[in-house]
Design a protein around this motif. Structure first.
Motif, mmCIF file in Angstrom:
data_model
loop_
_atom_site.group_PDB
_atom_site.id
_atom_site.type_symbol
_atom_site.label_atom_id
_atom_site.label_comp_id
_atom_site.label_asym_id
_atom_site.label_seq_id
_atom_site.Cartn_x
_atom_site.Cartn_y
_atom_site.Cartn_z
ATOM 1 N N PRO A 1 -13.617 36.358 -6.886
ATOM 2 C CA PRO A 1 -13.330 36.624 -5.408
ATOM 3 C C PRO A 1 -14.442 37.795 -4.893
ATOM 4 C CG PRO A 1 -12.322 37.788 -7.330
ATOM 5 C CD PRO A 1 -13.665 37.098 -8.154
ATOM 6 N N GLY A 2 -14.552 37.988 -3.390
ATOM 7 C CA GLY A 2 -15.552 38.920 -3.427
ATOM 8 C C GLY A 2 -14.828 40.258 -3.054
ATOM 9 N N THR A 3 -13.417 40.960 -3.287
ATOM 10 C CA THR A 3 -12.616 42.313 -3.667
ATOM 11 C C THR A 3 -11.676 41.717 -4.539
ATOM 12 O OG1 THR A 3 -13.462 42.467 -1.478
ATOM 13 C CG2 THR A 3 -12.114 44.078 -2.145
ATOM 14 N N VAL A 4 -11.691 43.110 -5.486
ATOM 15 C CA VAL A 4 -10.440 42.793 -6.187
ATOM 16 C C VAL A 4 -9.733 43.906 -6.067
ATOM 17 C CG1 VAL A 4 -9.399 43.002 -8.488
ATOM 18 C CG2 VAL A 4 -11.221 41.609 -7.973
ATOM 19 N N ILE A 5 -9.228 44.590 -5.482
ATOM 20 C CA ILE A 5 -7.724 45.476 -5.901
ATOM 21 C C ILE A 5 -7.235 45.531 -7.185
ATOM 22 C CG2 ILE A 5 -5.875 47.005 -4.847
ATOM 23 C CD1 ILE A 5 -5.808 45.364 -2.478
ATOM 24 N N LEU B 1 -0.580 43.256 -0.650
ATOM 25 C CA LEU B 1 -0.447 41.783 -0.429
ATOM 26 C C LEU B 1 -0.879 41.654 0.881
ATOM 27 C CD1 LEU B 1 2.676 41.138 -2.685
ATOM 28 C CD2 LEU B 1 0.400 39.927 -2.752
ATOM 29 N N ARG B 2 -0.487 43.083 1.761
ATOM 30 C CA ARG B 2 -0.069 42.516 3.040
ATOM 31 C C ARG B 2 -2.251 42.264 3.221
ATOM 32 N NH1 ARG B 2 3.552 46.870 4.621
ATOM 33 N NH2 ARG B 2 4.990 45.334 4.524
ATOM 34 N N GLN B 3 -2.948 42.475 2.529
ATOM 35 C CA GLN B 3 -4.317 42.601 2.321
ATOM 36 C C GLN B 3 -5.259 41.259 2.624
ATOM 37 O OE1 GLN B 3 -6.216 45.648 3.248
ATOM 38 N NE2 GLN B 3 -4.331 46.020 3.376
ATOM 39 N N LEU B 4 -4.121 40.737 2.004
ATOM 40 C CA LEU B 4 -4.439 39.017 1.866
ATOM 41 C C LEU B 4 -4.610 38.290 3.460
ATOM 42 C CD1 LEU B 4 -2.985 38.329 -1.522
ATOM 43 C CD2 LEU B 4 -5.196 38.026 -0.846
ATOM 44 N N ASP B 5 -3.777 39.081 4.230
ATOM 45 C CA ASP B 5 -3.504 37.521 4.933
ATOM 46 C C ASP B 5 -4.919 37.952 6.217
ATOM 47 O OD1 ASP B 5 -0.873 37.815 4.401
ATOM 48 O OD2 ASP B 5 -0.391 39.803 6.002
ATOM 49 N N ASP B 6 -5.804 38.846 5.837
ATOM 50 C CA ASP B 6 -6.855 39.403 7.004
ATOM 51 C C ASP B 6 -7.785 38.910 5.681
ATOM 52 O OD1 ASP B 6 -5.749 39.912 8.604
ATOM 53 O OD2 ASP B 6 -5.429 41.769 7.263
ATOM 54 N N ALA B 7 -8.276 38.576 4.182
ATOM 55 C CA ALA B 7 -9.519 38.513 3.593
ATOM 56 C C ALA B 7 -9.344 37.707 2.011
ATOM 57 C CB ALA B 7 -9.690 39.789 2.424
ATOM 58 N N SER B 8 -9.165 36.046 2.375
ATOM 59 C CA SER B 8 -9.284 35.251 1.802
ATOM 60 C C SER B 8 -9.602 35.204 0.367
ATOM 61 C CB SER B 8 -9.174 33.482 2.479
ATOM 62 O OG SER B 8 -10.687 33.286 2.387
ATOM 63 N N ASP B 9 -10.919 35.884 0.249
ATOM 64 C CA ASP B 9 -11.523 35.783 -1.201
ATOM 65 C C ASP B 9 -11.042 37.349 -1.364
ATOM 66 O OD1 ASP B 9 -13.200 37.796 0.407
ATOM 67 O OD2 ASP B 9 -14.674 36.705 -0.633
ATOM 68 N N LEU B 10 -9.651 37.608 -1.869
ATOM 69 C CA LEU B 10 -9.573 38.873 -1.981
ATOM 70 C C LEU B 10 -8.604 38.135 -3.604
ATOM 71 C CD1 LEU B 10 -8.370 41.959 -1.985
ATOM 72 C CD2 LEU B 10 -7.104 41.813 -0.608
ATOM 73 N N GLU B 11 -8.614 39.046 -4.993
ATOM 74 C CA GLU B 11 -7.609 39.087 -5.509
ATOM 75 C C GLU B 11 -7.278 40.554 -5.626
ATOM 76 O OE1 GLU B 11 -9.211 37.485 -8.964
ATOM 77 O OE2 GLU B 11 -9.132 34.960 -8.305
ATOM 78 N N ILE B 12 -5.653 40.831 -7.252
ATOM 79 C CA ILE B 12 -5.079 41.981 -6.604
ATOM 80 C C ILE B 12 -4.806 41.344 -8.351
ATOM 81 C CG2 ILE B 12 -3.298 43.601 -6.889
ATOM 82 C CD1 ILE B 12 -2.939 41.968 -4.283
ATOM 83 N N HIS B 13 -5.193 42.940 -8.912
ATOM 84 C CA HIS B 13 -5.548 42.577 -10.377
ATOM 85 C C HIS B 13 -4.164 44.204 -10.887
ATOM 86 C CE1 HIS B 13 -8.502 40.055 -12.071
ATOM 87 N NE2 HIS B 13 -8.360 39.211 -10.590
#
Length: 125
Positions: free
Chosen positions: A2-6, A25-37
């Motif tokens: 992923p480009g970015t991880v929270i 999770l709301r960040q995922l609406d604007d960033a498709s290359d984001l994951e949350i760990h």
């Protein structure tokens, strides 16, 4: 990768973790290359159940959320580093388990860094 991880380290945050995770999770609406760990440090309250209920309520984003369960309680610092060390991304944000970020926070911050290569970090006001 992923480009970015929270990264969200947590321990006994049942009161706040749902709001924190929803804001991430709301960040995922604007960033498709984001994951949350999420790294749970052996919580003894309902933190994990709250995390699971938020993920279940957001099935379209469920594959972007990864929950790591510590096998034994570690230090606060150890749990923060665990969530960082188990990721591989160009950008990383630690998010406290009782904090929330505004809509498009990641999109705007990463966009600023990309447009201004001498910038190394961003934070809210």
């Amino acid at each position: 990768m992923p480009g970015t991880v929270i990264g969200i380290p947590c321990f006994n945050e049942e009161e706040f973790i749902a709001g924190t995770l929803i804001s991430a999770l709301r960040q995922l609406d604007d960033a498709s290359d984001l994951e949350i760990h999420i790294s749970d440090n052996c919580s003894t309250d309902e933190t994990l159940r709250r995390v699971e209920s938020v993920i279940d309520a957001s099935p379209k984003h469920a594959s972007k959320v990864h929950v790591h369960l510590q096998t034994s309680t570690t230090t606060v610092e150890g749990n923060f580093w665990n969530v960082f060390d188990t990721t591989d991304s160009e950008f990383f944000l630690w998010l406290g388990a009782h904090d929330q970020i505004s809509s498009q926070y990641i999109f705007r911050g990463v966009g600023h860094i990309v447009a201004n290569p001498t910038t190394s970090m961003f934070c809210g006001t």
